[in-house]
Design a protein around this motif. Sequence first.
Motif, mmCIF file in Angstrom:
data_model
loop_
_atom_site.group_PDB
_atom_site.id
_atom_site.type_symbol
_atom_site.label_atom_id
_atom_site.label_comp_id
_atom_site.label_asym_id
_atom_site.label_seq_id
_atom_site.Cartn_x
_atom_site.Cartn_y
_atom_site.Cartn_z
ATOM 1 N N ARG A 39 0.835 -1.192 0.000
ATOM 2 C CA ARG A 39 0.000 0.000 0.000
ATOM 3 C C ARG A 39 0.877 1.252 0.000
ATOM 4 N N PRO A 40 0.663 2.159 -0.978
ATOM 5 C CA PRO A 40 1.424 3.413 -0.970
ATOM 6 C C PRO A 40 0.934 4.309 0.167
ATOM 7 N N HIS A 41 1.862 4.902 0.905
ATOM 8 C CA HIS A 41 1.431 5.738 2.028
ATOM 9 C C HIS A 41 2.013 7.149 1.970
ATOM 10 N N MET A 42 2.960 7.406 1.075
ATOM 11 C CA MET A 42 3.547 8.740 1.018
ATOM 12 C C MET A 42 4.120 8.992 -0.361
ATOM 13 N N ASP A 43 3.920 10.198 -0.861
ATOM 14 C CA ASP A 43 4.446 10.597 -2.163
ATOM 15 C C ASP A 43 5.222 11.891 -1.996
ATOM 16 N N HIS A 44 6.508 11.830 -2.263
ATOM 17 C CA HIS A 44 7.342 13.024 -2.210
ATOM 18 C C HIS A 44 7.303 13.670 -3.594
ATOM 19 N N GLY A 45 6.243 14.423 -3.847
ATOM 20 C CA GLY A 45 6.093 15.070 -5.142
ATOM 21 C C GLY A 45 6.997 16.282 -5.268
ATOM 22 N N GLY B 58 14.276 16.090 -15.040
ATOM 23 C CA GLY B 58 15.341 15.763 -14.100
ATOM 24 C C GLY B 58 14.882 15.640 -12.663
ATOM 25 N N GLN B 59 13.728 16.213 -12.335
ATOM 26 C CA GLN B 59 13.210 16.124 -10.971
ATOM 27 C C GLN B 59 12.727 14.698 -10.700
ATOM 28 N N GLN B 60 12.876 14.263 -9.447
ATOM 29 C CA GLN B 60 12.480 12.910 -9.082
ATOM 30 C C GLN B 60 11.271 12.919 -8.153
ATOM 31 N N ARG B 61 10.524 11.834 -8.247
ATOM 32 C CA ARG B 61 9.344 11.653 -7.401
ATOM 33 C C ARG B 61 9.496 10.307 -6.712
ATOM 34 N N VAL B 62 9.357 10.291 -5.392
ATOM 35 C CA VAL B 62 9.545 9.069 -4.612
ATOM 36 C C VAL B 62 8.224 8.686 -3.956
ATOM 37 N N ILE B 63 7.746 7.487 -4.267
ATOM 38 C CA ILE B 63 6.510 6.973 -3.676
ATOM 39 C C ILE B 63 6.885 5.864 -2.692
ATOM 40 N N MET B 64 6.496 6.034 -1.431
ATOM 41 C CA MET B 64 6.824 5.078 -0.373
ATOM 42 C C MET B 64 5.674 4.078 -0.192
ATOM 43 N N THR C 198 2.809 21.007 -22.577
ATOM 44 C CA THR C 198 1.763 21.921 -22.139
ATOM 45 C C THR C 198 0.645 21.184 -21.412
ATOM 46 N N HIS C 199 0.348 19.970 -21.882
ATOM 47 C CA HIS C 199 -0.741 19.199 -21.281
ATOM 48 C C HIS C 199 -0.320 17.752 -21.014
ATOM 49 N N SER C 200 0.943 17.527 -20.744
ATOM 50 C CA SER C 200 1.382 16.157 -20.456
ATOM 51 C C SER C 200 2.724 16.165 -19.728
ATOM 52 N N VAL C 201 3.011 15.066 -19.071
ATOM 53 C CA VAL C 201 4.306 14.857 -18.426
ATOM 54 C C VAL C 201 4.651 13.378 -18.552
ATOM 55 N N ARG C 202 5.917 13.086 -18.790
ATOM 56 C CA ARG C 202 6.372 11.712 -18.947
ATOM 57 C C ARG C 202 7.527 11.454 -17.987
ATOM 58 N N MET C 203 7.462 10.321 -17.279
ATOM 59 C CA MET C 203 8.490 9.935 -16.317
ATOM 60 C C MET C 203 8.926 8.499 -16.576
ATOM 61 N N HIS C 204 10.111 8.147 -16.088
ATOM 62 C CA HIS C 204 10.552 6.755 -16.160
ATOM 63 C C HIS C 204 11.003 6.304 -14.772
ATOM 64 N N ALA C 205 10.993 4.993 -14.558
ATOM 65 C CA ALA C 205 11.375 4.436 -13.262
ATOM 66 C C ALA C 205 12.890 4.394 -13.139
ATOM 67 N N VAL C 206 13.405 5.033 -12.092
ATOM 68 C CA VAL C 206 14.842 5.024 -11.812
ATOM 69 C C VAL C 206 15.204 3.796 -10.986
ATOM 70 N N SER C 207 14.393 3.505 -9.978
ATOM 71 C CA SER C 207 14.625 2.334 -9.134
ATOM 72 C C SER C 207 13.300 1.884 -8.526
ATOM 73 N N ASP C 208 13.253 0.624 -8.156
ATOM 74 C CA ASP C 208 12.035 0.054 -7.573
ATOM 75 C C ASP C 208 12.427 -1.028 -6.583
ATOM 76 N N THR C 209 12.255 -0.745 -5.300
ATOM 77 C CA THR C 209 12.560 -1.728 -4.260
ATOM 78 C C THR C 209 11.284 -2.340 -3.692
ATOM 79 N N THR C 210 10.149 -2.089 -4.338
ATOM 80 C CA THR C 210 8.892 -2.636 -3.856
ATOM 81 C C THR C 210 8.773 -4.115 -4.232
#
Length: 315
Positions: free
Chosen positions: A189-195, A201-207, A239-251
């Motif tokens: 279960r995700p409980h925190m998102d460091h948006g 180049g900015q990173q987003r971490v989902i705990m 303008t109306h979209s954002v694309r991200m890729h997975a850097v790491s996944d320890t889940t």
Amino acid sequence: MSTDMEPRRGRPTRAQWTLAAIVVAFIACTATAKALKFGGLEQTAAFYIGVPLVLAVVLVLSPNSGNLYAMALKVVTIVLLLSVPLLGEGFVCVLFAAPLFYGVALLVVGLVNLVRKSGPDSRSRVLVVPALFALLAMEGVVPATTVDGNTSVSASTIVDAGADEVSAALGRPLAFSEPTGILAAGFPRPHMDHGSALEPGQQRVIMFDGAHHRTPFVAAHHWGTETSELVLQVDEVGTHSVRMHAVSDTTPLATWLAWKSVEIGWLELPDGRTQVTWQLDYERKLSPSWYFGPLEQFVVQRAAEYLVGSIDVRA
């Protein structure tokens, strides 16, 4: 004075043969599962088809063992139930594997029985059945037998906010709610998102929460009890979209699939509301593909719906 109905002294009864067959089949299944895990094949068809195949072969070769269908059901049930306290498997893993284990075991037993009744030469033809299933169990073992697992799913919703408000909301942490449906069946279960700001180049971490602690003398959950995280990095911002890729996944989900990219798009409608689409691209890791492909796609589809519904435009 003995009768023909009484078992001969010193010779096992049918009930004893049945019990012996169940015990041997259980031991064979457990040994096969441990050997495949030791060899790193626990994500392949060799595990998910091979283990119930071994079970079925042991049962059909056992003498005077009674109803093979009932025995197969019993042994598969015992193996699945004991995999939780002895092997540390989680409920959702057992839930997903159960239909395949039951299906393979019962199908092998049924086909062998059918071949045995086909004629005097059935003994040699019986070997064809496990051989065919052994071929099916090769999927995922080597690159040549691995089916492409790249998949894309998406989910859309309409929010009562303008496009600018949605863009601003995506730069803030997601507001996670309690998962429902299949996502509440034991998935992390995700409980925190460091948006962060939507900038390349900015990173987003989902705990994610770890598994629950188990009682003593029971194997710890193989997912572990520590928190895990999924790290995403922004690649492109339109303008109306954002694309991200997975850097790491320890889940724990990293053993099921590999996240490739996340693309979020939004389009303001004439009435001032905005349609938001959340697309998830991933690679399936589990085999066989014909079984786990649809299952994973169903779960990821629910995950996309959950994520797009977590965008907080009210902040």
